[in-house]
Write a protein that holds these residues in place. Sequence first.
Motif, short mmCIF file in Angstrom:
data_model
loop_
_atom_site.label_atom_id
_atom_site.label_comp_id
_atom_site.label_asym_id
_atom_site.label_seq_id
_atom_site.Cartn_x
_atom_site.Cartn_y
_atom_site.Cartn_z
N ARG A 148 28.81 37.64 14.08
CA ARG A 148 29.44 37.49 12.75
C ARG A 148 30.94 37.27 12.94
NH1 ARG A 148 31.54 41.51 9.27
NH2 ARG A 148 30.71 43.14 10.66
N PHE A 149 31.48 36.26 12.28
CA PHE A 149 32.91 35.93 12.40
C PHE A 149 33.77 37.00 11.74
CE2 PHE A 149 36.68 33.90 10.49
CZ PHE A 149 37.32 33.47 11.64
N LEU A 150 34.81 37.42 12.47
CA LEU A 150 35.75 38.41 11.91
C LEU A 150 37.14 37.82 11.69
CD1 LEU A 150 34.95 41.70 13.91
CD2 LEU A 150 34.46 41.23 11.50
N LEU A 154 37.81 29.89 12.89
CA LEU A 154 36.46 29.73 12.37
C LEU A 154 35.78 28.53 13.03
CD1 LEU A 154 34.28 30.60 10.36
CD2 LEU A 154 35.38 29.15 8.64
N LYS A 155 36.56 27.52 13.36
CA LYS A 155 36.02 26.32 14.00
C LYS A 155 35.42 26.65 15.37
CE LYS A 155 37.42 21.63 15.35
NZ LYS A 155 38.56 20.68 15.42
N VAL A 156 36.13 27.47 16.15
CA VAL A 156 35.62 27.88 17.47
C VAL A 156 34.33 28.66 17.32
CG1 VAL A 156 36.08 29.38 19.46
CG2 VAL A 156 37.86 27.84 18.61
N PHE A 157 34.30 29.56 16.33
CA PHE A 157 33.10 30.37 16.12
C PHE A 157 31.91 29.50 15.73
CE2 PHE A 157 30.25 32.41 13.05
CZ PHE A 157 29.71 33.40 13.87
N LYS A 158 32.14 28.57 14.81
CA LYS A 158 31.04 27.73 14.34
C LYS A 158 30.46 26.89 15.47
CE LYS A 158 32.08 27.31 9.39
NZ LYS A 158 32.45 26.39 8.29
N ARG A 159 31.34 26.35 16.31
CA ARG A 159 30.84 25.55 17.43
C ARG A 159 30.01 26.41 18.39
NH1 ARG A 159 35.93 21.62 19.17
NH2 ARG A 159 35.72 20.14 17.43
N PHE A 160 30.50 27.60 18.69
CA PHE A 160 29.75 28.51 19.56
C PHE A 160 28.39 28.84 18.95
CE2 PHE A 160 28.75 33.10 19.23
CZ PHE A 160 28.03 33.23 20.41
N PHE A 161 28.37 29.23 17.67
CA PHE A 161 27.12 29.72 17.09
C PHE A 161 26.13 28.57 16.89
CE2 PHE A 161 24.47 31.85 13.83
CZ PHE A 161 24.17 32.99 14.58
N GLN A 162 26.64 27.41 16.62
CA GLN A 162 25.75 26.25 16.49
C GLN A 162 25.10 25.95 17.84
OE1 GLN A 162 27.64 22.46 15.49
NE2 GLN A 162 25.99 22.03 14.03
N SER A 163 25.87 26.03 18.92
CA SER A 163 25.31 25.81 20.26
C SER A 163 24.26 26.88 20.58
CB SER A 163 26.42 25.85 21.31
OG SER A 163 27.33 24.80 21.12
N TYR A 222 13.34 29.76 14.92
CA TYR A 222 13.77 29.01 13.73
C TYR A 222 15.27 29.01 13.51
CZ TYR A 222 8.90 30.30 13.09
OH TYR A 222 7.57 30.53 13.29
N GLY A 223 16.01 29.70 14.40
CA GLY A 223 17.46 29.77 14.24
C GLY A 223 17.89 30.67 13.11
N GLU A 224 17.03 31.58 12.67
CA GLU A 224 17.33 32.47 11.54
C GLU A 224 17.01 33.91 11.91
OE1 GLU A 224 18.76 31.64 8.86
OE2 GLU A 224 18.54 29.47 8.74
N VAL A 225 17.91 34.83 11.52
CA VAL A 225 17.65 36.25 11.73
C VAL A 225 17.39 36.98 10.42
CG1 VAL A 225 18.97 36.44 13.87
CG2 VAL A 225 20.13 36.79 11.68
#
Length: 883
Positions: A148-150, A154-163, A222-225
């Motif tokens: 979860r992003f703190l 935000l761009k770095v986080f989104k790229r990481f989590f998408q990967s 499914y990529g969902e928690v």
Amino acid sequence: MAGSSLSDVVLRGREMLRKGRERCRRQHDGGSRGTQVSTLVSDLYDDLVLEVWNQACADYFDSATPAGVALVAHGGFGRRDLAPYSDADLMLIVRGRSTAVAEKLAQALTRDLVDIGLEVGFALRTPREACSLSWSDPVIFTSLTESRFLAGSLKVFKRFFQSLRHGAVRRGGRLVRDLTQARQEERSKWGDTNYLLTPNVKKSRGGLRDIQMIRWIGFARYGEVDLERLLKLGTLTDEDYRMLRRAYDFLIRLRNELHFRENRAQDVLDRATQVVIAKAWGYKGREGVLPVEAFMQQYFDVTRDVRYAARFFADDNRSRPLIGQAIERIRARRIGTDVLMGPTHIWVEASKLREFSLSLPRILRFMSLANHHNRRIGHHTWQTIRKAMQERQPARPDAESVGAFLSLLSRGGRLAPLLRRLHELRIIDQLIPDFKRTRGLLQFNAYHKYTVDAHCIRAVEVATDFADDPTAMGRRYRRLKDKTLLHLALLIHDIGKGYEEDHSIVGARIARKTGERLDLDASSIEILEWLVLKHLSVNTVAFRHDLNDPEIVIAFAKEVGSIRRLELLIIHSVADLAAVGPDVLTDWKMKLIEDLYLRTRRYFETGDLDADQAELADEIRHQVRECLGDETTAATSLGLLRQIPLSMLRREKPEDLATQLIHVAAALDAGQRTLCFSQYDPIPSAMRYVVIFRQGDTRVGIFARVAGAFMSCGIDILRAEIVTLEDIVWDEFWVSDPDYPDQPPPERLDAVSSRVRDLLDSPDAPLPPRKRKWSVGKKDESETLNVLPTKVDLDNETLDRFTILSLFAYDQTGLLYRVATALSQLNLVLHFAKIDTHLDQVADVFYLTEADGRQVESKERQSQVRQAVLSVISPEDQDSADA
């Protein structure tokens, strides 16, 4: 670090943490839902972390947000289901060129958050490193799925989590297998059943971890928690979703309660805390059920449902290799009109499944087939049956259902797993209505690890495992042509627990009723009733009596009546004992049971136990004499050897006993009155102290002095056996020394032996005070946990020569010493004793006479003895002395 040198952010943070936890506690105590309190704790942690983050940005970057760095909460912190004293798992995701910036932030975060009072798990990773570690380590993967992003980019986080999400879905099959295996390994440590008496609400089966497993598998597939998203995707049923939400809130609230009560991270629900929480949460008892039992039955209901939902979700999403599925279908053969069976699985044809699942007889026959052919039931088939049985109204089973159930019980194979499934479906309750009461029923002692229902099914499992056992017990099990009665007796042997009357007596009545309900013949009903009534008799005789006494064995043989019953009872007893918990069936106990079996069988076959005993004793004495040789103390050694009973002769190797006799004879000839020496006994994994004392006129109180010596050294007596020769007491004690869990050093052994000799040689000297540290790993628990009554029984019928005093009680510091002292103060002579301590219980037997050699005869004298023993156990038990 001194308080004055702490930074302002740390001081502010400490105050925020203190006030925040107080606020959370008030919310919890006010009856708020567990998830609400957990969210409040997570908000508090967020505020603390961001306070430190902002201060670090101010200190190092003029309050600007550093580029290329993202601060991420993961694990429970990312999930926002923190308990009040949970760890805060943080990670800095950093682009390669921003490493120096990230290291400054990491140093500030770890230093200040720890100083504030949080337990912090911290990592610094590039996106590639984080993802790569996730594919190789399921623990890292599970934690990062909850990212979860703190703060930061935000761009770095989104790229990481998408990967992470895309990589997980591509590797879904392997990741699910890895997750399942890792969870199995964790369950083996924390409990592979949800029916543990002291469960870990987070990690034991059916706990929070299993709900989290659904989230993690959902992410891999499914990529969902989020459970709601998994419901909308159709991967969770409405019923399971609602159940999981209720269970999640119950377990989270319970975990919050544990943290608040301990003021630290605590996930183990021990017995003392169960009692306190049941009272605090307002649980009411009912007839035969304590408030704590009502609370724990709800806990077990919740965790059972979670366990099933998690297992089915995992099965649904575990990809079996396509070639394996194809082979299973191609090689399947039809059994009857509806059932198909492949190399590993058995299932019902899809078009017939709904109708099939509504018929109890067909389900039971299907399970019997699965057991007979040792096949797993197909997952889709089982899901359909489960749903249908949940909707079915309970009714008395018809003859066809009963026949199918008995057929299932007649074989080993996969019987225990199938019984567990029948129990979960409440089908056993319909076949044996009294079994319903055992569901989640606590056994309030440390001796039992499982609830009554789980223990009974586990006992069946132990017995069926004998099918592949190369030992004598395995041969006896395989010799049973019809195993139905054995398996049925094990399934219901503790069904009488939870009533005021002795559970064996209650259970025997229920066994007869069960036999009639299942339409067994009269002979089978009688054996079933007898097995349940006598299921503890092997333990009583083997562990608490002198098996070298022919009267004991003959009395047991008369109680059993035949070799067939003996074999049934022995197998039943061993399975029952092994199912109690790990390390209960020790090598020593197995040796005693085997000894009792062989002696009793010999009596049935020859009818001449006494001749065998005398002949064996003479043979062993001859072997010992050969080992003695021409030693200088031969006269004393041979005199002692003639007096030694068979029990001692059998306990030692001839050469070892000869060495002891030479040592003892030399000491006695030199005028020494007391000897004490020790050696390690590998069978019970304990130190054995041998105490030899020339009595003279001192006939009373010797055992009490020895017990007092051990007590003063802080040593716990696990077992004791006493032998009285003409003028010599030869006692053996197996002990646990808490200060030295492994073998004690020689100086410790010498010190203990010296203490024993000093106290015996100076009978009027007072005992030194006991050490304050008594044992390791025993947690003090509320006296309210001791719900089983203390029992003191006096028996003059079993033996002609002695009165047998049997004591059952919860263990207490110095208990054996106090009991022995009470007996000596009554001028009673102790001739034989077996001390059996396991965890929190003692079951001790003493053979007594009056000073003139008579049994303890009059009712007044027996009452005096009983009262004296009870008075040194606990004051509350004095009122029941004459019960």
